[in-house]
Design an enzyme around this catalytic site. Structure first.
Site, PDB file in Angstrom:
ATOM      1  CG  HIS A   1       0.198   6.253  -0.589  1.00  0.00           C
ATOM      2  ND1 HIS A   1      -0.878   6.956  -1.083  1.00  0.00           N
ATOM      3  CD2 HIS A   1      -0.225   5.674   0.570  1.00  0.00           C
ATOM      4  CE1 HIS A   1      -1.917   6.798  -0.276  1.00  0.00           C
ATOM      5  NE2 HIS A   1      -1.547   6.024   0.729  1.00  0.00           N
TER       6      HIS A   1
ATOM      7  CG  HIS B   1      -1.633   1.266   1.479  1.00  0.00           C
ATOM      8  ND1 HIS B   1      -2.937   1.494   1.097  1.00  0.00           N
ATOM      9  CD2 HIS B   1      -1.227   2.417   2.103  1.00  0.00           C
ATOM     10  CE1 HIS B   1      -3.292   2.711   1.454  1.00  0.00           C
ATOM     11  NE2 HIS B   1      -2.275   3.288   2.070  1.00  0.00           N
ATOM     12  CD  GLU B   2       2.064   3.397   3.679  1.00  0.00           C
ATOM     13  OE1 GLU B   2       2.282   4.492   3.123  1.00  0.00           O
ATOM     14  OE2 GLU B   2       1.064   3.202   4.392  1.00  0.00           O
TER      15      GLU B   2
ATOM     16  CD  GLU C   1      -4.724   6.348   2.711  1.00  0.00           C
ATOM     17  OE1 GLU C   1      -4.454   5.137   2.862  1.00  0.00           O
ATOM     18  OE2 GLU C   1      -3.850   7.229   2.659  1.00  0.00           O
TER      19      GLU C   1
END
Length: 287
Positions: free
Chosen positions: A134, A130-131, A201
Protein backbone atom coordinates in the site's frame (compact mmCIF):
# COMPACT_ATOMS: atom_id res chain seq x y z
CA UNK A 1 -2.01 8.60 -12.20
CA UNK A 2 -2.35 8.12 -8.44
CA UNK A 3 -1.94 11.88 -8.00
CA UNK A 4 -4.83 12.51 -10.42
CA UNK A 5 -7.04 9.97 -8.65
CA UNK A 6 -6.23 11.50 -5.27
CA UNK A 7 -7.06 15.00 -6.56
CA UNK A 8 -10.38 13.78 -7.99
CA UNK A 9 -11.22 12.04 -4.72
CA UNK A 10 -10.47 15.14 -2.67
CA UNK A 11 -12.59 17.23 -5.03
CA UNK A 12 -15.52 14.83 -4.70
CA UNK A 13 -15.29 14.58 -0.92
CA UNK A 14 -15.00 18.37 -0.63
CA UNK A 15 -18.06 18.83 -2.87
CA UNK A 16 -19.96 16.31 -0.76
CA UNK A 17 -18.95 18.17 2.39
CA UNK A 18 -20.14 21.44 0.85
CA UNK A 19 -23.41 19.81 -0.19
CA UNK A 20 -24.12 18.77 3.37
CA UNK A 21 -23.32 22.32 4.50
CA UNK A 22 -25.80 23.67 1.95
CA UNK A 23 -28.52 21.29 3.16
CA UNK A 24 -27.97 22.42 6.73
CA UNK A 25 -27.49 26.16 6.26
CA UNK A 26 -28.06 27.14 2.64
CA UNK A 27 -25.47 29.23 0.82
CA UNK A 28 -23.90 30.39 4.07
CA UNK A 29 -23.61 26.85 5.31
CA UNK A 30 -22.03 25.77 2.02
CA UNK A 31 -19.45 28.57 2.24
CA UNK A 32 -18.55 27.62 5.80
CA UNK A 33 -18.33 23.96 4.79
CA UNK A 34 -15.98 24.83 1.92
CA UNK A 35 -13.65 26.75 4.23
CA UNK A 36 -13.72 23.89 6.75
CA UNK A 37 -13.15 21.25 4.04
CA UNK A 38 -10.23 23.18 2.55
CA UNK A 39 -8.69 23.47 5.97
CA UNK A 40 -9.27 19.79 6.66
CA UNK A 41 -7.69 18.76 3.34
CA UNK A 42 -4.58 20.75 4.17
CA UNK A 43 -4.50 19.55 7.77
CA UNK A 44 -5.13 15.94 6.73
CA UNK A 45 -2.27 15.97 4.24
CA UNK A 46 0.20 16.70 7.01
CA UNK A 47 -1.46 15.17 10.06
CA UNK A 48 -4.05 12.51 9.13
CA UNK A 49 -1.56 9.69 9.73
CA UNK A 50 -0.92 10.90 13.27
CA UNK A 51 -4.65 11.23 13.88
CA UNK A 52 -5.38 7.66 12.75
CA UNK A 53 -2.53 6.24 14.81
CA UNK A 54 -3.79 8.17 17.82
CA UNK A 55 -7.38 6.97 17.28
CA UNK A 56 -6.16 3.40 17.57
CA UNK A 57 -3.75 4.15 20.41
CA UNK A 58 -0.75 2.89 18.48
CA UNK A 59 2.67 3.07 20.15
CA UNK A 60 5.88 3.35 18.17
CA UNK A 61 8.46 0.59 18.57
CA UNK A 62 12.08 0.30 17.51
CA UNK A 63 14.83 -2.28 17.19
CA UNK A 64 15.27 -2.41 20.97
CA UNK A 65 11.62 -2.61 22.07
CA UNK A 66 10.45 -5.00 19.31
CA UNK A 67 13.57 -6.43 17.63
CA UNK A 68 11.95 -9.27 15.67
CA UNK A 69 8.99 -7.26 14.36
CA UNK A 70 11.04 -4.16 13.62
CA UNK A 71 13.73 -6.24 11.91
CA UNK A 72 11.11 -8.00 9.80
CA UNK A 73 9.68 -4.70 8.55
CA UNK A 74 13.19 -3.44 7.81
CA UNK A 75 13.99 -6.50 5.67
CA UNK A 76 10.67 -6.32 3.84
CA UNK A 77 11.13 -2.60 3.14
CA UNK A 78 14.58 -3.33 1.76
CA UNK A 79 13.14 -6.08 -0.43
CA UNK A 80 10.50 -3.66 -1.74
CA UNK A 81 13.04 -0.88 -2.32
CA UNK A 82 11.27 1.40 0.18
CA UNK A 83 12.56 3.70 2.90
CA UNK A 84 12.19 2.27 6.40
CA UNK A 85 8.74 3.25 7.70
CA UNK A 86 7.91 4.04 11.31
CA UNK A 87 6.69 0.89 13.06
CA UNK A 88 3.80 0.79 15.53
CA UNK A 89 2.09 -1.78 17.71
CA UNK A 90 -1.56 -1.50 18.77
CA UNK A 91 -2.52 -3.15 22.04
CA UNK A 92 -5.61 -4.90 20.72
CA UNK A 93 -6.45 -8.62 20.74
CA UNK A 94 -8.04 -8.53 17.27
CA UNK A 95 -5.47 -9.64 14.65
CA UNK A 96 -5.19 -6.79 12.14
CA UNK A 97 -2.84 -4.23 10.60
CA UNK A 98 -2.80 -1.06 8.50
CA UNK A 99 -0.43 1.42 6.85
CA UNK A 100 -0.64 5.19 6.76
CA UNK A 101 1.39 8.24 5.72
CA UNK A 102 1.37 10.83 2.94
CA UNK A 103 4.23 9.21 0.97
CA UNK A 104 6.82 6.41 1.26
CA UNK A 105 9.27 8.80 2.94
CA UNK A 106 6.75 9.52 5.72
CA UNK A 107 5.00 6.17 6.04
CA UNK A 108 4.05 4.13 9.08
CA UNK A 109 2.87 0.56 9.49
CA UNK A 110 0.96 -0.74 12.49
CA UNK A 111 0.05 -4.21 13.67
CA UNK A 112 -2.08 -5.29 16.61
CA UNK A 113 -0.76 -7.45 19.42
CA UNK A 114 -3.42 -9.95 18.36
CA UNK A 115 -1.75 -10.25 14.96
CA UNK A 116 1.74 -10.65 16.40
CA UNK A 117 0.61 -13.20 19.00
CA UNK A 118 -1.64 -15.38 16.82
CA UNK A 119 0.21 -15.58 13.53
CA UNK A 120 3.49 -17.26 12.62
CA UNK A 121 6.54 -15.27 11.60
CA UNK A 122 5.89 -16.02 7.93
CA UNK A 123 2.23 -15.02 8.17
CA UNK A 124 3.08 -11.73 9.88
CA UNK A 125 5.65 -11.12 7.15
CA UNK A 126 2.94 -11.65 4.53
CA UNK A 127 0.68 -9.12 6.25
CA UNK A 128 3.36 -6.48 6.65
CA UNK A 129 4.43 -6.97 3.03
CA UNK A 130 0.81 -6.24 2.06
CA UNK A 131 0.91 -3.02 4.07
CA UNK A 132 4.21 -2.00 2.50
CA UNK A 133 2.60 -2.64 -0.89
CA UNK A 134 0.00 0.00 0.00
CA UNK A 135 2.86 2.36 0.82
CA UNK A 136 4.63 1.59 -2.45
CA UNK A 137 1.41 1.98 -4.44
CA UNK A 138 0.86 5.32 -2.67
CA UNK A 139 -2.54 4.23 -1.43
CA UNK A 140 -1.91 5.42 2.10
CA UNK A 141 -2.46 9.15 1.54
CA UNK A 142 -5.75 8.58 -0.27
CA UNK A 143 -7.01 6.07 2.28
CA UNK A 144 -6.03 8.19 5.28
CA UNK A 145 -7.50 11.45 3.99
CA UNK A 146 -10.67 9.63 2.94
CA UNK A 147 -11.02 8.28 6.48
CA UNK A 148 -10.70 11.80 7.90
CA UNK A 149 -13.19 13.43 5.51
CA UNK A 150 -15.68 10.56 5.68
CA UNK A 151 -15.71 10.84 9.46
CA UNK A 152 -16.25 14.60 9.18
CA UNK A 153 -19.12 14.15 6.71
CA UNK A 154 -20.80 11.68 9.04
CA UNK A 155 -20.37 14.10 11.94
CA UNK A 156 -21.77 16.98 9.88
CA UNK A 157 -24.76 14.81 9.03
CA UNK A 158 -25.35 14.31 12.74
CA UNK A 159 -25.23 18.08 13.26
CA UNK A 160 -28.13 18.36 10.84
CA UNK A 161 -30.31 16.70 13.46
CA UNK A 162 -29.85 19.71 15.73
CA UNK A 163 -29.30 22.63 13.38
CA UNK A 164 -30.86 21.68 10.05
CA UNK A 165 -34.52 21.29 10.81
CA UNK A 166 -35.54 24.79 11.69
CA UNK A 167 -37.77 27.04 9.61
CA UNK A 168 -35.49 30.04 9.59
CA UNK A 169 -34.91 29.99 5.84
CA UNK A 170 -31.32 28.78 6.07
CA UNK A 171 -32.22 25.24 5.14
CA UNK A 172 -33.46 25.34 1.51
CA UNK A 173 -35.04 21.91 1.52
CA UNK A 174 -36.44 21.78 5.04
CA UNK A 175 -36.85 18.37 6.63
CA UNK A 176 -36.07 16.59 3.33
CA UNK A 177 -32.71 18.30 3.29
CA UNK A 178 -32.05 17.17 6.84
CA UNK A 179 -32.80 13.57 5.92
CA UNK A 180 -30.45 13.79 2.94
CA UNK A 181 -27.70 15.25 5.14
CA UNK A 182 -28.20 12.56 7.79
CA UNK A 183 -28.54 9.51 5.53
CA UNK A 184 -27.46 10.08 1.93
CA UNK A 185 -24.25 12.08 2.42
CA UNK A 186 -22.61 9.71 4.93
CA UNK A 187 -23.72 6.78 2.76
CA UNK A 188 -22.08 8.35 -0.30
CA UNK A 189 -18.88 8.91 1.67
CA UNK A 190 -18.98 5.27 2.81
CA UNK A 191 -19.42 4.04 -0.77
CA UNK A 192 -16.34 6.03 -1.82
CA UNK A 193 -14.37 4.38 0.98
CA UNK A 194 -15.53 0.96 -0.17
CA UNK A 195 -14.61 1.59 -3.78
CA UNK A 196 -11.13 2.75 -2.76
CA UNK A 197 -10.44 -0.15 -0.45
CA UNK A 198 -11.95 -2.96 -2.51
CA UNK A 199 -10.11 -2.06 -5.73
CA UNK A 200 -6.77 -1.62 -4.00
CA UNK A 201 -6.74 -4.65 -1.72
CA UNK A 202 -6.23 -7.12 -4.56
CA UNK A 203 -3.35 -5.06 -5.96
CA UNK A 204 -1.73 -4.84 -2.51
CA UNK A 205 -2.21 -8.59 -2.00
CA UNK A 206 -0.39 -9.36 -5.24
CA UNK A 207 2.45 -6.90 -4.64
CA UNK A 208 2.73 -7.96 -1.00
CA UNK A 209 3.12 -11.58 -2.08
CA UNK A 210 5.94 -10.51 -4.38
CA UNK A 211 7.65 -8.57 -1.60
CA UNK A 212 7.59 -11.39 0.95
CA UNK A 213 8.32 -14.03 -1.71
CA UNK A 214 5.46 -16.44 -0.99
CA UNK A 215 1.77 -15.78 -1.74
CA UNK A 216 0.70 -18.57 0.61
CA UNK A 217 2.11 -16.73 3.64
CA UNK A 218 -0.41 -13.96 3.08
CA UNK A 219 -3.19 -16.37 2.13
CA UNK A 220 -2.76 -18.29 5.40
CA UNK A 221 -2.61 -15.01 7.33
CA UNK A 222 -5.85 -13.74 5.78
CA UNK A 223 -7.67 -16.91 6.84
CA UNK A 224 -6.51 -16.54 10.43
CA UNK A 225 -7.18 -12.79 10.58
CA UNK A 226 -10.69 -13.17 9.18
CA UNK A 227 -11.50 -15.81 11.78
CA UNK A 228 -10.03 -13.76 14.61
CA UNK A 229 -11.79 -10.62 13.44
CA UNK A 230 -15.16 -12.30 13.77
CA UNK A 231 -14.39 -13.46 17.31
CA UNK A 232 -12.88 -10.28 18.76
CA UNK A 233 -14.57 -6.87 18.79
CA UNK A 234 -12.20 -4.00 18.02
CA UNK A 235 -13.65 -1.25 20.21
CA UNK A 236 -11.41 1.49 18.82
CA UNK A 237 -12.44 0.63 15.26
CA UNK A 238 -16.11 0.54 16.26
CA UNK A 239 -15.73 4.06 17.66
CA UNK A 240 -13.98 5.21 14.48
CA UNK A 241 -15.68 3.28 11.65
CA UNK A 242 -14.44 5.72 9.00
CA UNK A 243 -10.98 4.12 9.35
CA UNK A 244 -12.21 0.56 8.69
CA UNK A 245 -11.12 0.55 5.03
CA UNK A 246 -7.50 1.09 6.05
CA UNK A 247 -7.12 -2.30 7.73
CA UNK A 248 -6.08 -5.46 5.92
CA UNK A 249 -9.34 -7.09 7.08
CA UNK A 250 -12.49 -5.13 8.01
CA UNK A 251 -12.20 -4.63 11.79
CA UNK A 252 -15.91 -3.95 12.29
CA UNK A 253 -18.28 -6.63 13.50
CA UNK A 254 -20.73 -8.21 11.04
CA UNK A 255 -18.95 -7.00 7.88
CA UNK A 256 -17.79 -10.07 5.95
CA UNK A 257 -20.01 -9.97 2.84
CA UNK A 258 -18.49 -9.34 -0.57
CA UNK A 259 -21.45 -7.14 -1.39
CA UNK A 260 -22.20 -3.47 -1.81
CA UNK A 261 -21.73 -2.56 1.84
CA UNK A 262 -18.45 -4.35 2.50
CA UNK A 263 -15.28 -2.26 2.76
CA UNK A 264 -13.15 -5.23 1.71
CA UNK A 265 -13.36 -8.02 -0.87
CA UNK A 266 -14.40 -11.38 0.55
CA UNK A 267 -11.48 -13.11 2.22
CA UNK A 268 -12.24 -16.28 0.25
CA UNK A 269 -11.79 -14.39 -3.02
CA UNK A 270 -8.51 -12.85 -1.91
CA UNK A 271 -7.18 -16.21 -0.73
CA UNK A 272 -8.19 -17.84 -4.01
CA UNK A 273 -6.34 -15.15 -5.98
CA UNK A 274 -3.20 -15.66 -3.89
CA UNK A 275 -3.38 -19.44 -4.26
CA UNK A 276 -3.71 -19.02 -8.02
CA UNK A 277 -0.66 -16.76 -7.96
CA UNK A 278 1.29 -19.43 -6.03
CA UNK A 279 0.20 -22.08 -8.50
CA UNK A 280 1.36 -19.95 -11.43
CA UNK A 281 4.76 -19.48 -9.80
CA UNK A 282 5.08 -23.20 -9.12
CA UNK A 283 4.08 -24.28 -12.65
CA UNK A 284 7.39 -23.39 -14.41
CA UNK A 285 9.33 -25.14 -11.64
CA UNK A 286 7.20 -28.25 -12.02
CA UNK A 287 7.68 -28.20 -15.77
Amino acid sequence: MNLVRTAMLLAFMTALFMGVGYLIGGTGGMTIAFVVAAGMNLFSYWNADKMVLRMHRAREVDARSAPEFHGMVRELARSAGLPMPRVYVIDNPQPNAFATGRNPQNAAVAATTGLLDRLSYEEVAGVMAHELAHVQNRDTLTMTITATLAGAIAMLGNFALFFGGGRNGNNPLGFVGVLVAIIVAPLAAMLVQMAISRTREYAADRRGAEICGNPLWLADALRKIAGGGRQVVNEDAERNPATAHMFIINPLSGQRMDGLFSTHPATENRVAALEAMAAEAAAPAAG
